[in-house]
Scaffold this motif. Structure first.
Motif, PDB file in Angstrom:
ATOM      1  N   CYS A  13       0.830  -1.213   0.000  1.00  0.00           N
ATOM      2  CA  CYS A  13       0.000   0.000   0.000  1.00  0.00           C
ATOM      3  C   CYS A  13       0.858   1.254   0.000  1.00  0.00           C
ATOM      4  CB  CYS A  13      -0.943   0.016   1.199  1.00  0.00           C
ATOM      5  SG  CYS A  13      -2.302  -1.151   1.066  1.00  0.00           S
ATOM      6  N   LEU A  14       1.895   1.265   0.824  1.00  0.00           N
ATOM      7  CA  LEU A  14       2.771   2.436   0.888  1.00  0.00           C
ATOM      8  C   LEU A  14       3.483   2.665  -0.442  1.00  0.00           C
ATOM      9  CD1 LEU A  14       4.311   2.089   4.459  1.00  0.00           C
ATOM     10  CD2 LEU A  14       2.606   3.758   3.681  1.00  0.00           C
ATOM     11  N   LYS A  15       3.910   1.606  -1.091  1.00  0.00           N
ATOM     12  CA  LYS A  15       4.567   1.742  -2.394  1.00  0.00           C
ATOM     13  C   LYS A  15       3.584   2.228  -3.456  1.00  0.00           C
ATOM     14  CE  LYS A  15       8.426  -1.271  -1.658  1.00  0.00           C
ATOM     15  NZ  LYS A  15       9.496  -1.925  -2.339  1.00  0.00           N
ATOM     16  N   SER A  16       2.358   1.726  -3.405  1.00  0.00           N
ATOM     17  CA  SER A  16       1.338   2.169  -4.362  1.00  0.00           C
ATOM     18  C   SER A  16       0.996   3.641  -4.148  1.00  0.00           C
ATOM     19  CB  SER A  16       0.068   1.319  -4.232  1.00  0.00           C
ATOM     20  OG  SER A  16       0.326  -0.015  -4.602  1.00  0.00           O
ATOM     21  N   LEU A  17       0.860   4.038  -2.893  1.00  0.00           N
ATOM     22  CA  LEU A  17       0.594   5.434  -2.571  1.00  0.00           C
ATOM     23  C   LEU A  17       1.743   6.309  -3.064  1.00  0.00           C
ATOM     24  CD1 LEU A  17      -0.968   7.716  -1.157  1.00  0.00           C
ATOM     25  CD2 LEU A  17       0.236   7.078   0.951  1.00  0.00           C
ATOM     26  N   GLY A  18       2.958   5.907  -2.789  1.00  0.00           N
ATOM     27  CA  GLY A  18       4.120   6.666  -3.233  1.00  0.00           C
ATOM     28  C   GLY A  18       4.180   6.815  -4.743  1.00  0.00           C
ATOM     29  N   SER A  19       3.840   5.758  -5.447  1.00  0.00           N
ATOM     30  CA  SER A  19       3.829   5.807  -6.915  1.00  0.00           C
ATOM     31  C   SER A  19       2.789   6.794  -7.423  1.00  0.00           C
ATOM     32  CB  SER A  19       3.542   4.423  -7.502  1.00  0.00           C
ATOM     33  OG  SER A  19       4.611   3.556  -7.256  1.00  0.00           O
ATOM     34  N   LYS A  20       1.623   6.794  -6.802  1.00  0.00           N
ATOM     35  CA  LYS A  20       0.559   7.736  -7.189  1.00  0.00           C
ATOM     36  C   LYS A  20       1.000   9.171  -6.948  1.00  0.00           C
ATOM     37  CE  LYS A  20      -3.275   5.339  -8.230  1.00  0.00           C
ATOM     38  NZ  LYS A  20      -4.337   5.672  -9.157  1.00  0.00           N
ATOM     39  N   ILE A  21       1.625   9.407  -5.804  1.00  0.00           N
ATOM     40  CA  ILE A  21       2.095  10.756  -5.488  1.00  0.00           C
ATOM     41  C   ILE A  21       3.155  11.194  -6.494  1.00  0.00           C
ATOM     42  CG2 ILE A  21       3.381  12.122  -3.785  1.00  0.00           C
ATOM     43  CD1 ILE A  21       1.819  10.484  -1.610  1.00  0.00           C
ATOM     44  N   ARG A  22       4.115  10.321  -6.780  1.00  0.00           N
ATOM     45  CA  ARG A  22       5.167  10.640  -7.752  1.00  0.00           C
ATOM     46  C   ARG A  22       4.557  10.956  -9.119  1.00  0.00           C
ATOM     47  NH1 ARG A  22       7.690   6.137  -7.811  1.00  0.00           N
ATOM     48  NH2 ARG A  22       9.102   6.655  -6.117  1.00  0.00           N
ATOM     49  N   GLU A  23       3.617  10.119  -9.538  1.00  0.00           N
ATOM     50  CA  GLU A  23       2.965  10.305 -10.834  1.00  0.00           C
ATOM     51  C   GLU A  23       2.285  11.676 -10.909  1.00  0.00           C
ATOM     52  OE1 GLU A  23      -1.118   8.453 -12.420  1.00  0.00           O
ATOM     53  OE2 GLU A  23       0.452   6.958 -12.107  1.00  0.00           O
ATOM     54  N   GLN A  24       1.525  12.021  -9.876  1.00  0.00           N
ATOM     55  CA  GLN A  24       0.823  13.304  -9.861  1.00  0.00           C
ATOM     56  C   GLN A  24       1.793  14.480  -9.758  1.00  0.00           C
ATOM     57  OE1 GLN A  24      -2.389  14.062 -10.459  1.00  0.00           O
ATOM     58  NE2 GLN A  24      -2.592  11.894 -10.960  1.00  0.00           N
ATOM     59  N   ARG A  25       2.863  14.296  -9.000  1.00  0.00           N
ATOM     60  CA  ARG A  25       3.873  15.369  -8.883  1.00  0.00           C
ATOM     61  C   ARG A  25       4.493  15.648 -10.245  1.00  0.00           C
ATOM     62  NH1 ARG A  25       9.166  15.203  -8.672  1.00  0.00           N
ATOM     63  NH2 ARG A  25       9.312  12.999  -8.116  1.00  0.00           N
ATOM     64  N   LYS A  26       4.772  14.602 -10.998  1.00  0.00           N
ATOM     65  CA  LYS A  26       5.379  14.775 -12.318  1.00  0.00           C
ATOM     66  C   LYS A  26       4.388  15.396 -13.309  1.00  0.00           C
ATOM     67  CE  LYS A  26       9.098  11.532 -11.860  1.00  0.00           C
ATOM     68  NZ  LYS A  26       9.921  10.536 -12.528  1.00  0.00           N
ATOM     69  N   VAL A  27       3.125  15.018 -13.205  1.00  0.00           N
ATOM     70  CA  VAL A  27       2.092  15.632 -14.049  1.00  0.00           C
ATOM     71  C   VAL A  27       2.056  17.139 -13.803  1.00  0.00           C
ATOM     72  CG1 VAL A  27      -0.419  15.846 -14.367  1.00  0.00           C
ATOM     73  CG2 VAL A  27       0.637  13.580 -14.328  1.00  0.00           C
ATOM     74  N   GLN A  28       2.198  17.520 -12.547  1.00  0.00           N
ATOM     75  CA  GLN A  28       2.175  18.939 -12.173  1.00  0.00           C
ATOM     76  C   GLN A  28       3.526  19.631 -12.428  1.00  0.00           C
ATOM     77  OE1 GLN A  28      -0.527  20.613 -11.053  1.00  0.00           O
ATOM     78  NE2 GLN A  28      -1.787  18.780 -11.173  1.00  0.00           N
ATOM     79  N   LYS A  29       4.518  18.843 -12.881  1.00  0.00           N
ATOM     80  CA  LYS A  29       5.867  19.353 -13.151  1.00  0.00           C
ATOM     81  C   LYS A  29       6.487  20.013 -11.913  1.00  0.00           C
ATOM     82  CE  LYS A  29       5.348  20.067 -18.143  1.00  0.00           C
ATOM     83  NZ  LYS A  29       4.401  19.149 -18.486  1.00  0.00           N
ATOM     84  N   LEU A  30       6.304  19.347 -10.775  1.00  0.00           N
ATOM     85  CA  LEU A  30       6.866  19.831  -9.520  1.00  0.00           C
ATOM     86  C   LEU A  30       8.082  18.998  -9.133  1.00  0.00           C
ATOM     87  CD1 LEU A  30       3.603  20.195  -7.393  1.00  0.00           C
ATOM     88  CD2 LEU A  30       4.929  22.044  -8.426  1.00  0.00           C
ATOM     89  N   SER A  31       9.084  19.643  -8.605  1.00  0.00           N
ATOM     90  CA  SER A  31      10.225  18.912  -8.056  1.00  0.00           C
ATOM     91  C   SER A  31       9.847  18.419  -6.661  1.00  0.00           C
ATOM     92  CB  SER A  31      11.449  19.833  -7.958  1.00  0.00           C
ATOM     93  OG  SER A  31      11.220  20.848  -6.987  1.00  0.00           O
ATOM     94  N   GLN A  32      10.624  17.495  -6.153  1.00  0.00           N
ATOM     95  CA  GLN A  32      10.397  17.041  -4.779  1.00  0.00           C
ATOM     96  C   GLN A  32      10.610  18.194  -3.800  1.00  0.00           C
ATOM     97  OE1 GLN A  32      13.075  13.663  -4.523  1.00  0.00           O
ATOM     98  NE2 GLN A  32      11.415  12.236  -4.991  1.00  0.00           N
ATOM     99  N   ASP A  33      11.579  19.048  -4.084  1.00  0.00           N
ATOM    100  CA  ASP A  33      11.816  20.219  -3.234  1.00  0.00           C
ATOM    101  C   ASP A  33      10.592  21.121  -3.180  1.00  0.00           C
ATOM    102  OD1 ASP A  33      14.466  19.959  -2.226  1.00  0.00           O
ATOM    103  OD2 ASP A  33      15.282  20.562  -4.162  1.00  0.00           O
ATOM    104  N   LYS A  34      10.024  21.403  -4.337  1.00  0.00           N
ATOM    105  CA  LYS A  34       8.863  22.292  -4.408  1.00  0.00           C
ATOM    106  C   LYS A  34       7.671  21.681  -3.664  1.00  0.00           C
ATOM    107  CE  LYS A  34       6.384  25.745  -5.968  1.00  0.00           C
ATOM    108  NZ  LYS A  34       6.506  27.084  -5.427  1.00  0.00           N
ATOM    109  N   LEU A  35       7.433  20.388  -3.870  1.00  0.00           N
ATOM    110  CA  LEU A  35       6.323  19.737  -3.171  1.00  0.00           C
ATOM    111  C   LEU A  35       6.550  19.784  -1.666  1.00  0.00           C
ATOM    112  CD1 LEU A  35       3.656  18.240  -3.183  1.00  0.00           C
ATOM    113  CD2 LEU A  35       4.918  16.110  -3.555  1.00  0.00           C
ATOM    114  N   ALA A  36       7.765  19.543  -1.235  1.00  0.00           N
ATOM    115  CA  ALA A  36       8.080  19.596   0.194  1.00  0.00           C
ATOM    116  C   ALA A  36       7.757  20.971   0.765  1.00  0.00           C
ATOM    117  CB  ALA A  36       9.544  19.245   0.432  1.00  0.00           C
TER     118      ALA A  36
END
Length: 80
Positions: A13-36
């Motif tokens: 579940c945690l890996k699936s959640l993380g994948s969804k978050i990564r996918e949406q972050r990339k769609v929004q063209k956000l870096s991990q820094d910006k999301l943080a």
């Protein structure tokens, strides 16, 4: 046996959640820094990275802030 199965399910579940978050972050063209920054994480991109890798549990509050930052509903992140 049951405890091992539950832990495996949690990890999945945690890996699936993380994948969804990564996918949406990339769609929004956000870096991990910006999301943080957007979610108010004092741990910066390392925290977002750990979430996306499924290596840490997130609270409901953090999940809500992530969903808001990504302009999606929480259910979109947990629909797997």
């Amino acid at each position: 046996m049951v405890a091992h199965t539950v832990l495996h399910m949690d990890e999945k579940c945690l890996k699936s959640l993380g994948s969804k978050i990564r996918e949406q972050r990339k769609v929004q063209k956000l870096s991990q820094d910006k999301l943080a920054l957007m979610i108010g994480s004092s741990m910066g991109k390392a925290y977002v990275s750990r979430i996306e890798q499924g290596k840490c549990n997130v609270s409901v509050g953090v999940l809500c802030r992530i969903a808001s930052a990504l302009d999606v509903k929480v259910r979109d992140l947990i629909d797997f």
